[in-house]
Design a protein around this motif. Structure first.
Motif, PDB file in Angstrom:
ATOM      1  N   GLY A   1       4.654  -0.032   4.817  1.00  0.00           N
ATOM      2  CA  GLY A   1       4.264   1.125   4.735  1.00  0.00           C
ATOM      3  C   GLY A   1       4.477   1.255   6.786  1.00  0.00           C
ATOM      4  O   GLY A   1       4.513   0.232   7.030  1.00  0.00           O
TER       5      GLY A   1
ATOM      6  N   THR B   1       0.277   3.576   8.611  1.00  0.00           N
ATOM      7  CA  THR B   1      -1.023   4.415   7.695  1.00  0.00           C
ATOM      8  C   THR B   1      -1.985   4.365   6.606  1.00  0.00           C
ATOM      9  O   THR B   1      -1.999   4.408   5.595  1.00  0.00           O
ATOM     10  CB  THR B   1       1.398   4.404   6.598  1.00  0.00           C
ATOM     11  OG1 THR B   1       1.015   2.869   6.980  1.00  0.00           O
ATOM     12  CG2 THR B   1       1.770   5.449   6.924  1.00  0.00           C
TER      13      THR B   1
ATOM     14  N   GLU C   1       2.197   0.176  -1.152  1.00  0.00           N
ATOM     15  CA  GLU C   1       2.684   0.995  -0.953  1.00  0.00           C
ATOM     16  C   GLU C   1       1.769   1.770  -0.535  1.00  0.00           C
ATOM     17  O   GLU C   1       1.309   2.917  -0.641  1.00  0.00           O
ATOM     18  CB  GLU C   1       3.680   1.329  -1.717  1.00  0.00           C
ATOM     19  CG  GLU C   1       5.126   0.347  -2.025  1.00  0.00           C
ATOM     20  CD  GLU C   1       5.992   1.052  -3.147  1.00  0.00           C
ATOM     21  OE1 GLU C   1       5.604   2.014  -2.859  1.00  0.00           O
ATOM     22  OE2 GLU C   1       6.136   0.023  -3.890  1.00  0.00           O
TER      23      GLU C   1
END
Length: 797
Positions: free
Chosen positions: A585, A589, A704
């Motif tokens: 990512g 994040t 993710e």
């Protein structure tokens, strides 16, 4: 000599010493019969002419074996020159070689000899009666374990006598005709045993080839003197053992360890090995190789308990460290002091304290202690044993030597070298306990205290579990006040019968888990930054798919023991079963925070790998640093976190020069090492395309991390400002909808706004907008009126 009432072992020992005393009495009488100057006040300090004449009249020694104290007129085994060989034979009893009546001292010698024989018969009868009563006779038990003959036992008693009765010092000085020689000598022991000094088989009992010296029961000192006049000494530890003391020598006791009881097929197999009587060519020698997370010490001592055998478990590293800390080790610590040829004298034998070679002394002392107790010798770690010490350990378990073998279990991470001189060893690998076995150990160690569920997440060895419980008890005692104990208002449970009187605080779940986490080694802290998790699942603001992936990752790491060991899904080939995850990512994040949450859910620490200490410009050094990290992590309950992992796990390239080749070697090493790693590792990157494709097959989980949506951004703004005083005009909903920032950016802006409003004691909307504008400039973004809307004028120009 009198024994304590009811102590058959001590009575037997003193009875046998009384026989020696009668033999000494006969020898003293024999000396007086031929002493040229019995009334000399300075005897033993010089040699007179008359004494020299007596010595010169002595002729060829008698070389045949003879009965105890035979030929009282010539106690040294010599006859006068020109004396007929049959002089003094049984047909001439009561007369000397000249046909004259025996001197009074010679008659006393004959009577003492007869008295000693009668006393010996009474002692044997008393010993037989004691054995029928089930009494333990330590001296006779020792003779059986060490393969001692009657002559060996007699020599041992002669050497032991001055340590139990100071009269023997003066008597031995008289018999030696030297007041400075107050201990027994091989010559005196042979004389009192009725053996000729030319009896080589008898002489050999006082050398390294005899069981007394080989077993460490007798020390031959003054090796620069002629053999017959050297000093014989019994170690203090053996004296204490014969008197009923089962405590090890103080310097050895600090190196002896114990471990909790465990079960399993391997323990049952080893119990059968150490309980069996070895055949003539079978050595009771076992090598347990410890896999990562295994505890061979616990397996060995548990097997000894199953077999009903005592054990002597020596930790060489602990012992050497203790001796070095107390200053009992000389400059040559770590090396063994070699024995002098033909004797048992070694540096460090005196007073049962180590000399220059701490490890070598510990090995010898532990072997002797195992012989005294009839115990199984457990010794390790194998990697701390050098060639000389290993030879001593193997010799202790080798059959066919001067002393019967001792069951020996050697353990450690090092593999057994099949070329090691000596007998063939049984070899086995010790793997970590399964989840059910760990739970059983926790329950046994905690007793009536409930086992916290969090402990099941930690992979500890039985020895680490015992230390964790001890540490938790100590913490509970330190934290509880006397008032809490008396009133019962403390936070911990209390153990103790009869109400609160005498009760002690019991550690609660938090203290137990904290103590268990403290069992982690600290070797990684030079190459990694240790983070104690301070956030939990409620602190994460993530999309549902990413959140569920992280939950799966934590569950996979928590239940490895049950799935791989209890359910039998561990792969063969000694391959690792690492739990490896890839966090992909953009920056900010939440990848690092998510790794900390996973570590916290597992109840372990997070180790963030420091690239500055790992990467090295010299060829091969980076791989060495990485190997130290992986080896250290396998012994930890921890999560490894490789941030910016593409710097280490990048794609391999075509080789155009030597630099490319060595760069590819580094990646290839990491591919191999991840395959054999058995811990938990998280890789984080914002450039997933740069990772080598071969790493993806080795990954357990891929999570993710994307930029948050407006709803998630609002939650992030609210949680970040949860403890900050805000004015009523602060519009966090507008900030969440208008500014598309990542979680890390939102936190940075909130911290900047807090500093801007710290002087006023609160934060207003102008300061929030100013902080967002500063963050935009850091990110290289323009501050547009369309984004800032009605608050655009609050921006600082």
């Amino acid at each position: 000599m009198g024994a304590l009432r009811g102590d058959d072992s001590l009575a037997d020992l003193l009875g046998q010493l009384a026989v020696v005393e009668e033999q000494v009495r006969a020898a003293v009488a024999a000396r007086r019969a031929v002493d040229p100057e019995p009334d000399d006040a300075f005897r033993g300090l010089y040699l007179s002419d008359e004494h020299i004449d007596v010595l010169l009249r002595r002729g060829v020694p008698q070389t045949g074996a003879r009965a105890p104290l035979d030929d009282a007129a010539h106690p040294d085994g010599f006859r006068d020159a020109g004396e007929p060989e049959d002089a003094g034979e049984p047909g001439d009893a009561g007369h000397d070689g000249a046909g004259e009546p025996d001197a009074p001292d010679a008659v006393d010698a004959t009577r003492s000899r007869a008295a000693s024989e009668e006393l010996a018969r009474r002692v044997e009868n008393a010993a037989a009666a004691a054995r029928q009563r089930g009494s333990r006779l330590r001296l006779r038990e020792l003779a059986r374990r060490c393969g001692l003959t009657d002559l060996d036992v007699h020599i041992l008693l002669v050497a032991l006598a001055p340590d139990l009765d100071p009269r023997f010092e003066k008597l031995y000085g008289y018999l030696h005709d030297d007041v400075t020689r107050r201990r027994a000598s091989p010559g005196l022991a042979l004389e009192l045993s009725g053996r000729s000094p030319f009896d080589q088989a008898a002489r050999a009992r006082c050398t390294a080839g005899g069981p007394l010296v080989a077993a460490g029961l007798l020390v031959v000192e003054d090796v620069d003197r002629p053999f017959l006049t050297r000093s014989l000494r019994v170690p203090d530890r053996l004296t204490g053992h014969l008197l009923g003391d089962d405590r090890a020598a103080p310097a050895l006791a600090g190196a002896l360890v114990d471990a909790p009881d465990v079960g399993g097929p391997q323990v049952e197999w080893l119990a059968r090995v150490v309980a069996a009587v070895p055949g003539p060519d079978e050595a009771p020698l076992v090598h347990l190789r410890t896999a990562s997370g295994g505890d061979a010490l616990a397996v060995a001592v548990s097997a000894a308990r199953r077999a009903g055998r005592p054990f002597v478990a020596l930790d060489l590293r602990v012992g050497a460290a203790r001796l070095a800390g107390t200053g009992e080790v000389g400059a040559g610590a770590g090396g063994g002091a070699a024995p002098t040829e033909g004797s048992g004298a070694r540096a460090g034998d005196r007073d049962d304290t180590p000399g220059a070679g701490a490890a070598a002394w510990l090995v010898r002392a532990a072997v002797r202690e195992a012989r005294l107790a009839g115990a199984v010798l457990v010794i390790g770690p194998a990697e701390a044993i050098d060639a000389g010490e290993l030879a001593a350990v193997v010799a202790a378990a080798t059959p066919g030597g001067p002393v019967p073998p001792v069951p020996v279990v050697l353990h450690g991470r090092a593999a057994w070298d099949p070329q090691t001189p000596g007998p063939v060893a049984r070899v086995a690998d010790v793997h970590p306990l399964g989840a059910a076995e760990q739970a059983a150990v926790w329950a046994a160690e905690l007793g009536d205290v409930p086992v916290p569920a969090e402990l099941a997440l930690l992979r500890l060895t039985p020895s680490q579990m015992r230390r964790a419980v001890a540490g938790a008890w100590a913490t509970a005692r330190d934290c509880e006040t006397e008032t809490e104990i008396e009133t019962g208002t403390g936070t911990g449970i209390r153990a103790g019968a009869g109400g609160l009187a005498g009760a002690r605080p019991v550690p609660d779940a938090g203290r137990l888990v904290a103590a268990a986490r403290e069992q982690n080694a600290t070797g990684l802290e030079r190459l990694a930054r240790r983070v104690s998790p301070a956030v939990g699942w409620d602190d994460l603001v993530l999309p549902p798919r990413t959140f569920s992936t992280l939950r799966h990752l934590a569950g996979r790491a928590a239940h490895r023991g049950r799935v791989l060991d209890d359910w039998g899904l561990r792969r063969g080939g000694n391959r690792g079963e690492a739990v490896t995850a890839l966090f992909v990512g953009e920056s900010g994040t939440g990848k690092t925070m998510a790794a900390e949450v996973v570590a916290g859910a597992l109840g372990v620490d997070l180790y963030v790998i420091d690239l500055s200490t790992v990467v090295d410009k010299y060829i091969g050094e980076t791989e060495k640093n990485l190997e130290r990290i992986f080896v250290g992590a396998e012994g930890l309950n921890a999560v490894l976190f490789f941030d910016e992992a593409d710097a280490l796990f990048g794609k391999r390239s075509e080789v155009s020069d030597a630099r490319d080749r060595y760069a590819n070697v580094e990646v290839a090493y990491l591919l191999q090492r991840i395959e054999s790693f058995d811990g938990v590792a998280i890789l984080a990157t914002n450039l997933a395309a740069n990772l080598d494709d071969a790493f993806r097959r080795r990954l357990s989980v891929v999570a993710e991390f994307v930029r948050p949506d407006a709803e998630q951004r609002l939650a992030l703004w609210q949680r970040t400002f949860a403890g900050v005083p805000l004015t009523t005009g602060v519009d966090l909903e507008f900030c969440a909808k208008a500014f598309g920032l990542a979680g890390g950016d939102i936190r940075n802006a909130a911290v900047t706004a807090a500093y801007l409003g710290a002087a006023d004691g609160q934060v207003n909307m102008r300061e929030v907008i100013t902080a967002v504008g500063l963050e935009y400039r850091k990110l290289g973004r323009l501050c547009l009126a369309d984004e800032f809307g009605p608050y655009f004028d609050l921006l600082s120009r």
